[in-house]
Design a protein around this motif. Structure first.
Motif, PDB file in Angstrom:
ATOM      1  N   CYS A   1      40.521  51.553  40.899  1.00 13.95           N
ATOM      2  CA  CYS A   1      39.132  51.085  41.011  1.00 13.95           C
ATOM      3  C   CYS A   1      39.064  49.661  41.551  1.00 13.95           C
ATOM      4  O   CYS A   1      39.872  48.813  41.170  1.00 13.95           O
ATOM      5  CB  CYS A   1      38.445  51.102  39.634  1.00 13.95           C
TER       6      CYS A   1
ATOM      7  N   GLU B   1      33.748  49.139  41.089  1.00 11.08           N
ATOM      8  CA  GLU B   1      33.106  50.446  40.908  1.00 11.08           C
ATOM      9  C   GLU B   1      32.168  50.446  39.706  1.00 11.08           C
ATOM     10  O   GLU B   1      31.899  51.503  39.118  1.00 11.08           O
ATOM     11  CB  GLU B   1      34.172  51.533  40.703  1.00 11.08           C
TER      12      GLU B   1
ATOM     13  N   VAL C   1      31.699  53.997  37.978  1.00  9.89           N
ATOM     14  CA  VAL C   1      32.888  54.406  37.240  1.00  9.89           C
ATOM     15  C   VAL C   1      32.575  55.008  35.876  1.00  9.89           C
ATOM     16  O   VAL C   1      33.339  55.840  35.372  1.00  9.89           O
ATOM     17  CB  VAL C   1      33.856  53.204  37.085  1.00  9.89           C
TER      18      VAL C   1
ATOM     19  N   THR D   1      33.547  46.358  36.294  1.00  9.63           N
ATOM     20  CA  THR D   1      34.412  47.535  36.255  1.00  9.63           C
ATOM     21  C   THR D   1      35.441  47.439  35.133  1.00  9.63           C
ATOM     22  O   THR D   1      35.650  48.394  34.375  1.00  9.63           O
ATOM     23  CB  THR D   1      35.140  47.717  37.602  1.00  9.63           C
TER      24      THR D   1
ATOM     25  N   GLY E   1      37.344  56.032  42.218  1.00  3.35           N
ATOM     26  CA  GLY E   1      36.524  55.498  41.142  1.00  3.35           C
ATOM     27  C   GLY E   1      35.041  55.764  41.267  1.00  3.35           C
ATOM     28  O   GLY E   1      34.276  55.437  40.351  1.00  3.35           O
TER      29      GLY E   1
END
Length: 423
Positions: free
Chosen positions: A66, A69, A73, A101, A147
Protein backbone atom coordinates in the motif's frame (compact mmCIF):
# COMPACT_ATOMS: atom_id res chain seq x y z
CA UNK A 1 -2.68 -3.24 -51.75
CA UNK A 2 -4.99 -0.97 -49.83
CA UNK A 3 -6.82 1.91 -51.48
CA UNK A 4 -5.67 4.52 -48.94
CA UNK A 5 -4.12 7.31 -51.00
CA UNK A 6 -3.38 4.89 -53.90
CA UNK A 7 -0.15 4.08 -52.11
CA UNK A 8 2.64 2.09 -53.76
CA UNK A 9 5.92 0.46 -52.74
CA UNK A 10 7.07 0.82 -49.15
CA UNK A 11 4.11 2.98 -48.21
CA UNK A 12 1.69 0.31 -49.42
CA UNK A 13 3.54 -2.22 -47.26
CA UNK A 14 3.14 0.02 -44.23
CA UNK A 15 -0.58 0.45 -44.90
CA UNK A 16 -1.07 -3.29 -45.38
CA UNK A 17 0.71 -4.12 -42.13
CA UNK A 18 -1.21 -1.40 -40.24
CA UNK A 19 -4.46 -2.96 -41.43
CA UNK A 20 -3.81 -6.70 -41.42
CA UNK A 21 -1.98 -6.94 -38.06
CA UNK A 22 -4.92 -5.88 -35.84
CA UNK A 23 -7.32 -7.81 -38.08
CA UNK A 24 -5.29 -11.02 -37.77
CA UNK A 25 -4.74 -10.65 -34.02
CA UNK A 26 -8.43 -9.97 -33.35
CA UNK A 27 -9.45 -13.21 -35.06
CA UNK A 28 -6.60 -15.12 -33.41
CA UNK A 29 -7.76 -13.92 -29.98
CA UNK A 30 -11.36 -14.79 -30.76
CA UNK A 31 -10.52 -18.30 -31.94
CA UNK A 32 -8.21 -18.84 -28.97
CA UNK A 33 -10.76 -17.45 -26.50
CA UNK A 34 -13.54 -19.65 -27.85
CA UNK A 35 -11.25 -22.69 -27.80
CA UNK A 36 -10.28 -21.92 -24.20
CA UNK A 37 -13.94 -21.51 -23.24
CA UNK A 38 -15.00 -24.88 -24.64
CA UNK A 39 -11.84 -26.68 -23.49
CA UNK A 40 -11.81 -25.42 -19.89
CA UNK A 41 -14.50 -22.96 -18.84
CA UNK A 42 -17.54 -24.75 -20.20
CA UNK A 43 -16.58 -27.94 -18.36
CA UNK A 44 -16.83 -26.19 -14.99
CA UNK A 45 -20.52 -26.08 -14.19
CA UNK A 46 -19.98 -23.59 -11.38
CA UNK A 47 -20.39 -19.88 -10.80
CA UNK A 48 -17.70 -17.72 -9.17
CA UNK A 49 -19.63 -18.08 -5.90
CA UNK A 50 -19.30 -21.88 -6.02
CA UNK A 51 -15.57 -22.64 -5.76
CA UNK A 52 -14.39 -26.24 -6.09
CA UNK A 53 -13.90 -28.29 -2.96
CA UNK A 54 -10.22 -28.92 -2.27
CA UNK A 55 -8.64 -32.10 -0.91
CA UNK A 56 -6.66 -29.96 1.51
CA UNK A 57 -6.48 -26.32 2.54
CA UNK A 58 -2.83 -25.43 3.12
CA UNK A 59 -2.08 -22.06 4.63
CA UNK A 60 -1.59 -19.09 2.33
CA UNK A 61 -0.39 -15.51 2.73
CA UNK A 62 -2.15 -12.51 1.21
CA UNK A 63 0.35 -9.74 0.45
CA UNK A 64 -1.05 -6.22 0.38
CA UNK A 65 1.42 -3.48 -0.66
CA UNK A 66 0.00 0.00 0.00
CA UNK A 67 1.00 3.57 -0.69
CA UNK A 68 -1.45 6.35 0.17
CA UNK A 69 -4.50 4.06 0.05
CA UNK A 70 -6.32 5.66 3.00
CA UNK A 71 -9.48 6.19 0.98
CA UNK A 72 -9.71 2.59 -0.18
CA UNK A 73 -7.74 0.24 2.05
CA UNK A 74 -10.43 -0.18 4.72
CA UNK A 75 -12.84 -1.62 2.15
CA UNK A 76 -10.05 -3.75 0.70
CA UNK A 77 -9.20 -5.23 4.10
CA UNK A 78 -12.86 -5.87 4.94
CA UNK A 79 -13.25 -8.00 1.82
CA UNK A 80 -9.96 -9.83 2.33
CA UNK A 81 -11.12 -10.88 5.78
CA UNK A 82 -14.32 -12.29 4.23
CA UNK A 83 -12.45 -14.89 2.19
CA UNK A 84 -14.12 -18.31 2.30
CA UNK A 85 -10.69 -19.96 2.27
CA UNK A 86 -10.23 -21.17 5.86
CA UNK A 87 -6.50 -20.77 6.44
CA UNK A 88 -4.79 -17.50 5.54
CA UNK A 89 -2.81 -14.58 6.90
CA UNK A 90 -2.64 -11.01 5.62
CA UNK A 91 0.66 -9.15 5.46
CA UNK A 92 0.10 -5.48 4.64
CA UNK A 93 3.03 -3.25 3.72
CA UNK A 94 2.66 0.47 4.33
CA UNK A 95 5.20 1.92 1.93
CA UNK A 96 5.88 5.35 3.46
CA UNK A 97 2.30 6.56 3.01
CA UNK A 98 1.74 10.22 3.78
CA UNK A 99 -1.97 9.78 4.57
CA UNK A 100 -3.69 7.61 7.22
CA UNK A 101 -3.01 4.27 5.49
CA UNK A 102 -0.61 3.12 8.22
CA UNK A 103 -3.05 3.95 11.05
CA UNK A 104 -5.89 2.10 9.35
CA UNK A 105 -3.75 -0.99 8.79
CA UNK A 106 -2.58 -0.93 12.42
CA UNK A 107 -6.22 -0.89 13.53
CA UNK A 108 -6.91 -4.08 11.58
CA UNK A 109 -3.77 -5.72 12.97
CA UNK A 110 -4.91 -4.93 16.52
CA UNK A 111 -8.34 -6.47 15.87
CA UNK A 112 -7.35 -9.57 13.86
CA UNK A 113 -4.67 -12.09 14.79
CA UNK A 114 -4.05 -13.10 11.17
CA UNK A 115 -3.14 -9.54 10.10
CA UNK A 116 0.40 -8.18 10.26
CA UNK A 117 1.68 -4.78 9.12
CA UNK A 118 5.14 -3.80 7.92
CA UNK A 119 5.98 -0.08 7.76
CA UNK A 120 8.60 1.44 5.46
CA UNK A 121 10.08 4.79 6.43
CA UNK A 122 10.83 5.73 2.81
CA UNK A 123 9.24 4.99 -0.54
CA UNK A 124 10.65 1.64 -1.69
CA UNK A 125 8.22 0.68 -4.47
CA UNK A 126 5.70 -2.10 -4.91
CA UNK A 127 8.24 -4.76 -5.86
CA UNK A 128 10.26 -4.19 -2.69
CA UNK A 129 7.08 -4.28 -0.61
CA UNK A 130 6.16 -7.63 -2.14
CA UNK A 131 9.66 -9.02 -1.59
CA UNK A 132 9.72 -8.08 2.07
CA UNK A 133 6.20 -9.41 2.64
CA UNK A 134 7.07 -12.67 0.88
CA UNK A 135 10.13 -13.20 3.05
CA UNK A 136 8.06 -12.46 6.17
CA UNK A 137 5.25 -14.80 5.12
CA UNK A 138 4.67 -18.11 6.87
CA UNK A 139 3.24 -20.07 3.96
CA UNK A 140 4.18 -21.49 0.59
CA UNK A 141 1.36 -19.90 -1.39
CA UNK A 142 1.29 -16.14 -1.84
CA UNK A 143 -1.55 -14.01 -3.17
CA UNK A 144 -0.90 -10.39 -4.12
CA UNK A 145 -3.68 -7.80 -4.06
CA UNK A 146 -3.51 -4.06 -4.67
CA UNK A 147 -4.47 -1.75 -1.81
CA UNK A 148 -7.44 -0.27 -3.69
CA UNK A 149 -8.95 -3.53 -4.96
CA UNK A 150 -11.93 -5.53 -3.71
CA UNK A 151 -11.30 -9.28 -3.87
CA UNK A 152 -14.30 -11.54 -4.30
CA UNK A 153 -14.68 -13.76 -1.24
CA UNK A 154 -14.09 -17.01 -3.19
CA UNK A 155 -11.13 -15.84 -5.30
CA UNK A 156 -8.37 -17.38 -3.18
CA UNK A 157 -10.02 -20.79 -3.25
CA UNK A 158 -10.41 -20.67 -7.04
CA UNK A 159 -6.73 -19.82 -7.55
CA UNK A 160 -5.53 -22.30 -4.96
CA UNK A 161 -7.24 -25.08 -6.91
CA UNK A 162 -4.67 -24.64 -9.69
CA UNK A 163 -1.69 -24.87 -7.35
CA UNK A 164 -2.97 -28.05 -5.71
CA UNK A 165 -3.74 -29.71 -9.04
CA UNK A 166 -0.61 -28.64 -10.91
CA UNK A 167 2.81 -29.12 -9.32
CA UNK A 168 4.42 -27.03 -12.08
CA UNK A 169 2.02 -24.13 -11.64
CA UNK A 170 4.13 -21.18 -10.53
CA UNK A 171 1.53 -18.42 -10.78
CA UNK A 172 -2.18 -17.88 -11.31
CA UNK A 173 -3.74 -14.64 -12.47
CA UNK A 174 -7.27 -13.66 -11.59
CA UNK A 175 -9.99 -11.79 -13.45
CA UNK A 176 -9.98 -8.01 -12.80
CA UNK A 177 -13.34 -6.27 -13.21
CA UNK A 178 -13.85 -2.50 -13.39
CA UNK A 179 -15.65 -0.92 -10.43
CA UNK A 180 -15.94 2.68 -11.57
CA UNK A 181 -17.96 3.10 -14.75
CA UNK A 182 -19.74 6.43 -14.34
CA UNK A 183 -17.90 8.04 -17.29
CA UNK A 184 -17.33 7.05 -20.91
CA UNK A 185 -13.69 6.15 -20.16
CA UNK A 186 -14.85 3.87 -17.36
CA UNK A 187 -17.40 2.12 -19.58
CA UNK A 188 -14.86 1.69 -22.36
CA UNK A 189 -12.48 0.00 -19.94
CA UNK A 190 -15.22 -2.40 -18.84
CA UNK A 191 -15.38 -3.57 -22.44
CA UNK A 192 -11.60 -3.52 -22.77
CA UNK A 193 -10.98 -5.81 -19.80
CA UNK A 194 -13.53 -8.28 -21.16
CA UNK A 195 -12.91 -8.21 -24.90
CA UNK A 196 -9.19 -7.39 -24.99
CA UNK A 197 -7.44 -8.39 -21.77
CA UNK A 198 -9.59 -11.37 -20.82
CA UNK A 199 -9.76 -12.69 -24.37
CA UNK A 200 -5.99 -12.31 -24.85
CA UNK A 201 -5.22 -14.24 -21.66
CA UNK A 202 -7.51 -17.05 -22.79
CA UNK A 203 -5.92 -17.18 -26.24
CA UNK A 204 -2.38 -17.06 -24.86
CA UNK A 205 -3.12 -20.00 -22.59
CA UNK A 206 -4.01 -21.97 -25.72
CA UNK A 207 -1.00 -21.17 -27.88
CA UNK A 208 1.75 -21.12 -25.25
CA UNK A 209 2.49 -18.56 -22.57
CA UNK A 210 0.73 -15.62 -20.92
CA UNK A 211 2.26 -12.18 -21.47
CA UNK A 212 1.56 -11.09 -17.90
CA UNK A 213 -0.37 -11.87 -14.77
CA UNK A 214 -2.63 -9.08 -13.54
CA UNK A 215 -0.61 -7.44 -10.79
CA UNK A 216 -3.79 -6.37 -9.01
CA UNK A 217 -4.81 -10.01 -8.37
CA UNK A 218 -2.34 -12.86 -8.69
CA UNK A 219 -1.11 -15.91 -6.81
CA UNK A 220 2.37 -17.43 -6.66
CA UNK A 221 4.15 -20.53 -5.44
CA UNK A 222 6.93 -19.30 -3.17
CA UNK A 223 9.36 -21.96 -4.40
CA UNK A 224 9.00 -20.63 -7.95
CA UNK A 225 9.61 -17.06 -6.82
CA UNK A 226 12.57 -18.07 -4.65
CA UNK A 227 14.29 -19.81 -7.60
CA UNK A 228 14.04 -16.54 -9.53
CA UNK A 229 14.91 -14.10 -6.71
CA UNK A 230 11.35 -12.82 -6.33
CA UNK A 231 10.32 -9.52 -7.94
CA UNK A 232 12.93 -7.29 -9.55
CA UNK A 233 12.85 -3.79 -8.06
CA UNK A 234 14.17 -2.01 -11.14
CA UNK A 235 11.33 -2.91 -13.52
CA UNK A 236 8.47 -0.45 -14.03
CA UNK A 237 5.93 -3.30 -14.17
CA UNK A 238 6.94 -6.00 -11.73
CA UNK A 239 4.02 -8.21 -12.79
CA UNK A 240 5.13 -8.51 -16.43
CA UNK A 241 8.72 -9.10 -15.35
CA UNK A 242 7.97 -11.89 -12.89
CA UNK A 243 5.63 -13.58 -15.39
CA UNK A 244 8.42 -13.83 -17.96
CA UNK A 245 10.93 -14.95 -15.33
CA UNK A 246 8.74 -17.79 -14.09
CA UNK A 247 7.80 -19.03 -17.54
CA UNK A 248 11.42 -18.86 -18.71
CA UNK A 249 12.15 -21.13 -15.73
CA UNK A 250 9.52 -23.53 -17.14
CA UNK A 251 6.85 -22.81 -14.56
CA UNK A 252 3.26 -22.79 -15.76
CA UNK A 253 1.22 -19.57 -15.44
CA UNK A 254 -2.55 -19.97 -15.54
CA UNK A 255 -5.59 -17.74 -15.88
CA UNK A 256 -8.60 -18.24 -13.56
CA UNK A 257 -11.61 -16.20 -14.74
CA UNK A 258 -13.64 -17.15 -11.67
CA UNK A 259 -11.17 -15.36 -9.36
CA UNK A 260 -12.90 -11.99 -9.55
CA UNK A 261 -11.31 -8.81 -8.28
CA UNK A 262 -12.99 -5.40 -8.54
CA UNK A 263 -10.56 -2.61 -9.35
CA UNK A 264 -10.47 1.16 -9.82
CA UNK A 265 -9.21 2.55 -13.12
CA UNK A 266 -8.36 6.05 -14.39
CA UNK A 267 -11.22 8.08 -15.79
CA UNK A 268 -9.27 11.13 -16.92
CA UNK A 269 -7.18 11.31 -20.07
CA UNK A 270 -4.13 12.33 -18.06
CA UNK A 271 -4.51 9.42 -15.66
CA UNK A 272 -5.15 7.00 -18.51
CA UNK A 273 -2.08 8.24 -20.37
CA UNK A 274 0.14 7.83 -17.31
CA UNK A 275 -1.13 4.31 -16.67
CA UNK A 276 -0.82 3.12 -20.27
CA UNK A 277 2.62 4.67 -20.66
CA UNK A 278 3.75 2.75 -17.60
CA UNK A 279 2.30 -0.48 -18.99
CA UNK A 280 3.93 0.09 -22.37
CA UNK A 281 7.30 0.93 -20.84
CA UNK A 282 7.13 -2.17 -18.67
CA UNK A 283 6.46 -4.35 -21.70
CA UNK A 284 9.34 -2.82 -23.64
CA UNK A 285 11.70 -3.21 -20.66
CA UNK A 286 10.86 -6.91 -20.41
CA UNK A 287 11.27 -7.38 -24.16
CA UNK A 288 14.69 -5.70 -24.09
CA UNK A 289 15.88 -7.72 -21.08
CA UNK A 290 14.53 -11.17 -21.96
CA UNK A 291 13.53 -11.09 -25.63
CA UNK A 292 16.69 -12.59 -27.13
CA UNK A 293 16.99 -15.19 -24.37
CA UNK A 294 13.39 -16.23 -25.00
CA UNK A 295 14.23 -17.08 -28.62
CA UNK A 296 16.33 -20.08 -27.56
CA UNK A 297 14.92 -23.50 -28.45
CA UNK A 298 14.38 -24.39 -24.79
CA UNK A 299 12.17 -21.31 -24.49
CA UNK A 300 10.14 -22.04 -27.63
CA UNK A 301 6.83 -21.84 -25.76
CA UNK A 302 7.65 -18.16 -25.21
CA UNK A 303 8.00 -17.46 -28.93
CA UNK A 304 4.32 -16.66 -29.44
CA UNK A 305 4.34 -14.02 -26.71
CA UNK A 306 7.65 -12.53 -27.89
CA UNK A 307 6.54 -12.25 -31.51
CA UNK A 308 3.10 -10.96 -30.57
CA UNK A 309 4.46 -8.13 -28.46
CA UNK A 310 7.29 -7.32 -30.89
CA UNK A 311 4.78 -6.98 -33.72
CA UNK A 312 2.59 -4.75 -31.55
CA UNK A 313 5.54 -2.38 -31.02
CA UNK A 314 6.30 -2.39 -34.75
CA UNK A 315 2.62 -1.71 -35.50
CA UNK A 316 2.67 1.33 -33.21
CA UNK A 317 5.66 2.79 -35.04
CA UNK A 318 4.16 1.99 -38.45
CA UNK A 319 0.97 3.82 -37.50
CA UNK A 320 2.98 6.74 -36.13
CA UNK A 321 4.95 6.90 -39.37
CA UNK A 322 1.77 6.98 -41.46
CA UNK A 323 0.30 9.77 -39.35
CA UNK A 324 3.59 11.68 -39.44
CA UNK A 325 3.84 11.47 -43.23
CA UNK A 326 0.25 12.56 -43.65
CA UNK A 327 0.57 15.67 -41.50
CA UNK A 328 4.01 16.46 -42.92
CA UNK A 329 2.51 16.29 -46.39
CA UNK A 330 0.03 18.98 -45.40
CA UNK A 331 2.93 21.32 -44.66
CA UNK A 332 5.51 20.55 -47.35
CA UNK A 333 5.46 18.76 -50.71
CA UNK A 334 6.59 15.14 -50.47
CA UNK A 335 7.72 12.67 -53.14
CA UNK A 336 4.86 10.59 -54.52
CA UNK A 337 6.30 7.47 -52.88
CA UNK A 338 5.96 9.10 -49.44
CA UNK A 339 2.75 11.05 -49.92
CA UNK A 340 -0.16 9.89 -47.77
CA UNK A 341 -3.24 11.36 -49.42
CA UNK A 342 -5.65 10.37 -46.66
CA UNK A 343 -5.72 8.60 -43.31
CA UNK A 344 -9.47 8.09 -43.46
CA UNK A 345 -10.18 4.35 -43.80
CA UNK A 346 -12.40 3.03 -46.58
CA UNK A 347 -13.63 -0.56 -46.87
CA UNK A 348 -10.77 -1.66 -44.64
CA UNK A 349 -12.02 0.58 -41.85
CA UNK A 350 -15.49 -0.93 -42.13
CA UNK A 351 -14.00 -4.44 -41.95
CA UNK A 352 -11.92 -3.53 -38.89
CA UNK A 353 -14.95 -1.94 -37.24
CA UNK A 354 -17.12 -5.00 -37.85
CA UNK A 355 -14.34 -7.28 -36.59
CA UNK A 356 -14.03 -5.16 -33.45
CA UNK A 357 -17.77 -5.44 -32.79
CA UNK A 358 -17.67 -9.21 -33.34
CA UNK A 359 -14.73 -9.47 -30.93
CA UNK A 360 -16.59 -7.49 -28.29
CA UNK A 361 -19.68 -9.63 -28.78
CA UNK A 362 -17.74 -12.89 -28.42
CA UNK A 363 -15.92 -11.73 -25.30
CA UNK A 364 -19.00 -10.27 -23.65
CA UNK A 365 -20.86 -13.50 -24.32
CA UNK A 366 -18.08 -15.49 -22.59
CA UNK A 367 -17.71 -13.02 -19.71
CA UNK A 368 -21.47 -12.72 -19.09
CA UNK A 369 -21.23 -15.75 -16.81
CA UNK A 370 -19.01 -13.72 -14.46
CA UNK A 371 -20.74 -10.35 -14.59
CA UNK A 372 -24.37 -9.65 -15.44
CA UNK A 373 -25.50 -6.70 -17.55
CA UNK A 374 -22.34 -6.41 -19.66
CA UNK A 375 -24.39 -5.91 -22.80
CA UNK A 376 -25.39 -2.48 -21.55
CA UNK A 377 -21.91 -1.19 -22.37
CA UNK A 378 -21.90 -2.67 -25.90
CA UNK A 379 -22.79 0.71 -27.44
CA UNK A 380 -19.87 2.40 -25.72
CA UNK A 381 -17.26 -0.05 -27.00
CA UNK A 382 -17.94 1.12 -30.55
CA UNK A 383 -15.73 4.09 -29.69
CA UNK A 384 -12.91 1.96 -28.30
CA UNK A 385 -10.77 1.69 -31.48
CA UNK A 386 -10.86 5.45 -32.05
CA UNK A 387 -9.54 6.42 -28.64
CA UNK A 388 -7.71 3.49 -27.10
CA UNK A 389 -5.88 2.35 -30.23
CA UNK A 390 -4.55 5.88 -30.60
CA UNK A 391 -3.46 5.97 -26.94
CA UNK A 392 -1.86 2.54 -27.30
CA UNK A 393 0.05 3.67 -30.37
CA UNK A 394 1.30 6.90 -28.79
CA UNK A 395 2.27 5.37 -25.43
CA UNK A 396 4.20 2.57 -27.13
CA UNK A 397 6.09 5.04 -29.30
CA UNK A 398 6.91 7.09 -26.20
CA UNK A 399 7.76 4.04 -24.09
CA UNK A 400 10.57 2.67 -26.25
CA UNK A 401 13.00 5.60 -25.73
CA UNK A 402 12.06 5.78 -22.04
CA UNK A 403 12.94 2.12 -21.63
CA UNK A 404 16.17 2.51 -23.61
CA UNK A 405 17.50 5.44 -21.57
CA UNK A 406 16.41 4.11 -18.18
CA UNK A 407 19.40 3.22 -16.03
CA UNK A 408 19.87 -0.46 -15.20
CA UNK A 409 19.13 -1.08 -11.54
CA UNK A 410 17.19 2.16 -11.11
CA UNK A 411 14.54 1.58 -8.41
CA UNK A 412 10.89 1.79 -9.50
CA UNK A 413 8.97 3.56 -6.72
CA UNK A 414 5.33 4.35 -6.04
CA UNK A 415 3.32 7.13 -7.59
CA UNK A 416 -0.34 7.53 -6.63
CA UNK A 417 -2.54 6.71 -9.66
CA UNK A 418 -5.79 8.21 -10.90
CA UNK A 419 -8.47 6.00 -9.38
CA UNK A 420 -11.36 7.38 -11.36
CA UNK A 421 -14.65 8.98 -10.46
CA UNK A 422 -16.54 7.07 -7.80
CA UNK A 423 -20.28 7.60 -7.30
Amino acid sequence: MLPWGESTGLLATLFNFAFFYPLFMAWLWMVGGIWYFFHWERRIARTPEEPPELDEYPGCSILLPCHNEGGQVRETMDWLLKQTYPNFEIIAVNDASTDDTGEILDEFAAEHENVRVIHFSSNQGKAMGLRVAAVASRYEFLFCIDGDAVLNKTAIQWMMWHFLNGPRVGAVTGNPRIRNRSTMLGRLQVGEFSSIIGLIKRAQRIYGRIFTVSGVVSGYRKAALHRNRYWNTDMVTEDIDVTWLLQADHWDVRYEPNALCWILMPETLRGLWTQRLRWAQGGVEVLLRYGLKALRWRQRRMWGVVFEYTLSVIWAYVMATIFFLYFLGLLVPLPETLRVASILPEWNGVLLGVTCLVQFAVSLLIDSRYEKGLWRIYFWVIWYPLGFWLISMLTTVAAVPKALVKGHGERAIWTSPDRGVRP
